[in-house]
Structures are given as C-alpha cells and as structure tokens.
Design a protein around this motif. Sequence first.
Motif, PDB file in Angstrom:
ATOM      1  N   ALA A 131      49.588  33.655  48.268  1.00  0.00           N
ATOM      2  CA  ALA A 131      49.567  34.996  48.850  1.00  0.00           C
ATOM      3  C   ALA A 131      51.001  35.397  49.162  1.00  0.00           C
ATOM      4  N   SER A 132      51.542  36.298  48.350  1.00  0.00           N
ATOM      5  CA  SER A 132      52.946  36.675  48.501  1.00  0.00           C
ATOM      6  C   SER A 132      53.115  38.070  49.089  1.00  0.00           C
ATOM      7  N   LEU A 146      38.952  38.805  49.081  1.00  0.00           N
ATOM      8  CA  LEU A 146      40.362  38.549  49.351  1.00  0.00           C
ATOM      9  C   LEU A 146      41.231  39.015  48.192  1.00  0.00           C
ATOM     10  N   ASP A 147      40.759  38.829  46.968  1.00  0.00           N
ATOM     11  CA  ASP A 147      41.533  39.226  45.794  1.00  0.00           C
ATOM     12  C   ASP A 147      41.782  40.728  45.745  1.00  0.00           C
ATOM     13  N   ASP A 148      40.947  41.517  46.414  1.00  0.00           N
ATOM     14  CA  ASP A 148      41.122  42.969  46.426  1.00  0.00           C
ATOM     15  C   ASP A 148      42.183  43.413  47.433  1.00  0.00           C
ATOM     16  N   LEU A 149      42.606  42.502  48.304  1.00  0.00           N
ATOM     17  CA  LEU A 149      43.520  42.864  49.381  1.00  0.00           C
ATOM     18  C   LEU A 149      44.906  42.256  49.223  1.00  0.00           C
ATOM     19  N   VAL A 150      44.962  41.041  48.701  1.00  0.00           N
ATOM     20  CA  VAL A 150      46.216  40.300  48.641  1.00  0.00           C
ATOM     21  C   VAL A 150      46.955  40.576  47.339  1.00  0.00           C
ATOM     22  N   ALA A 151      48.267  40.446  47.398  1.00  0.00           N
ATOM     23  CA  ALA A 151      49.096  40.513  46.189  1.00  0.00           C
ATOM     24  C   ALA A 151      49.485  39.083  45.828  1.00  0.00           C
ATOM     25  N   PRO A 152      48.874  38.501  44.804  1.00  0.00           N
ATOM     26  CA  PRO A 152      49.152  37.099  44.476  1.00  0.00           C
ATOM     27  C   PRO A 152      50.477  36.934  43.750  1.00  0.00           C
ATOM     28  N   TYR A 153      51.077  35.774  43.913  1.00  0.00           N
ATOM     29  CA  TYR A 153      52.309  35.456  43.184  1.00  0.00           C
ATOM     30  C   TYR A 153      51.915  34.832  41.851  1.00  0.00           C
ATOM     31  N   ALA A 154      52.416  35.409  40.772  1.00  0.00           N
ATOM     32  CA  ALA A 154      52.089  34.904  39.433  1.00  0.00           C
ATOM     33  C   ALA A 154      53.007  33.734  39.090  1.00  0.00           C
TER      34      ALA A 154
END
Length: 281
Positions: A192-193, A22-30
């Motif tokens: 997940a943003s 999932l971390d390779d696909l999603v753009a996380p909000y910092a």
Amino acid sequence: MKETVRAPEIESRPAWSHSCALDDLVAPYAIDPAVTEGLDTEPGWARRWTARWKTAQADVISPVQDLTSVPAIASVPVRGFTWRAGQRHRPGLQYLLATGRMHGFESLAERNLLMALDFVGNVVEVLSQPFKLRFTTVDGSEDHTPDFLVLSPDSAMLIDVRPGHLVKDNDLVKFAATEWAASAVGWRYLVASGWRRQVLTSLDALSARRRPMSDRLGLRGELLELLRERPRRFGELAEATSLPAVARAHAVHLLWHRRLAMDLAKPLDDASWIYPVGRAS
C-alpha cells in the motif's frame, strides 16, 4: 493547442462505500518483475526460505512452504512497538471493530491502513509484524518483516505499507521476496503506497461514528424511509428528520456500517449525495 491530460481511471470512477473493497481504495505499488531476477528461486527455494514467528512460549521457525500450518493466531508481533523522543515515525494502537481489540502500528500510514481494513470488512484477524521472513538472493541472505497479515474467512493477505516516495531499491527486493513467499501458499500480497484522492478524509469522517449507538428516537428508521423515496443530499436528508442534529450522527453511523451509500472519492458534507444501498449510481 494545449493537450488535455486526463486523470487515471481509478481516480475518476466512484468508490461506493457500501460495496468497495480494499483494492478500490488503495493505490498499490507495482513491483517490477525484473526485481525477482535477484532472488534465489531455484527448485526447493520454499524449503530454504524460512519464517520466524514469535509466541508467548518460544519462537517458531518454519519453511515458507509451511506458512499455513503455523498457528498464526497464537503469535505475537516479532518486533516490539517502541516510543522515544525524537523518533520520526508515529507508532500507536488502533482499535478495530472487526476484531474487538487493539492492533499495533508503526506509522500513521499503517494506522490509515488499519482503519480501511476495519471499514471494508470480511476480516477475522489482523496480525501486526506477524513474522520475520528470511530469504536468499544471489548475494546472500536477507530479512524482512511484513507489516500486517490479514486473515479472512477464506483467504489471507500479507500487506506492507510504504508511501511511494519512500520506497528504496532494497525495499523492492524485500517486497518481491514477500510476494513470492505469499504466492507459495496461496496468499495475496499488497504494498500500500498511497490512496485514492479524498478516500482517507471520507473514511476518517465516517469512523467518528463507527462504535455502537443507541437509537431510542428511531432516527435510523426515519433516514432509511426517506431514502426509499429517492437519493438525497446529506444536509437535506438530515433536515427532513424529526431531530436533524442527532440524525446527522446516525446517518454517518449507517454509512460506516454500509446501510447507506456514498461516493468515498468525494468529500462528505451537506452537498454529498446519499443513496439507499443497492441504488447507488
């Protein structure tokens, strides 16, 4: 001379379908660490902060430090899914192969997250709106209900889904509190943003063939055998089989189930390179 602007590394590197997480696909909000300064994190906070779960029999309230001792599988969403004329969000139900049942979502952004979870695998259960977190700040008490609790064989992750342009200052406090609550029991937390470019389009295309398919003509064997020779473009691969029109559907099915590989950061079309698992490059 005009300066050349390079895209971020996460956008340029491949997202291999057979091995991505999932971390390779999603753009996380910092989350800015400074936000936590407004939280009550004095000694004993994990006993003061609580989580309210809902079951068919009654509500269960536990301190945050005891989150892992609650029988989460027996819970139901603490907030019901409603449909009404004029509402701006789109709720619904999404079927997951990983769990074999339907899961509620409150927006199309949440639906996309469920689809991605189903694809990346290693999921035992997904609970929508699992509990209501009550936490304290320097100004008093607040509540927040995370969107999903994802249970894996050896870990768990809380997820909130919020497009980056919709995140407000009050959301940041709630996200920071949820991150603290998750860390208290060794869970991960993710906001997940957004998504890497093209990923959702590719996943949506693959999901069309995710359900079980019969293969009486042995086309999957043909596809795998052809790729043992060398990687091929999708159109070429299908045309090399005994029944190209049907082989296309089976190729997509094998991609979803990670028996073939492609770069999800590029669109799936006849020009897409398809690889045998283990030889993606």
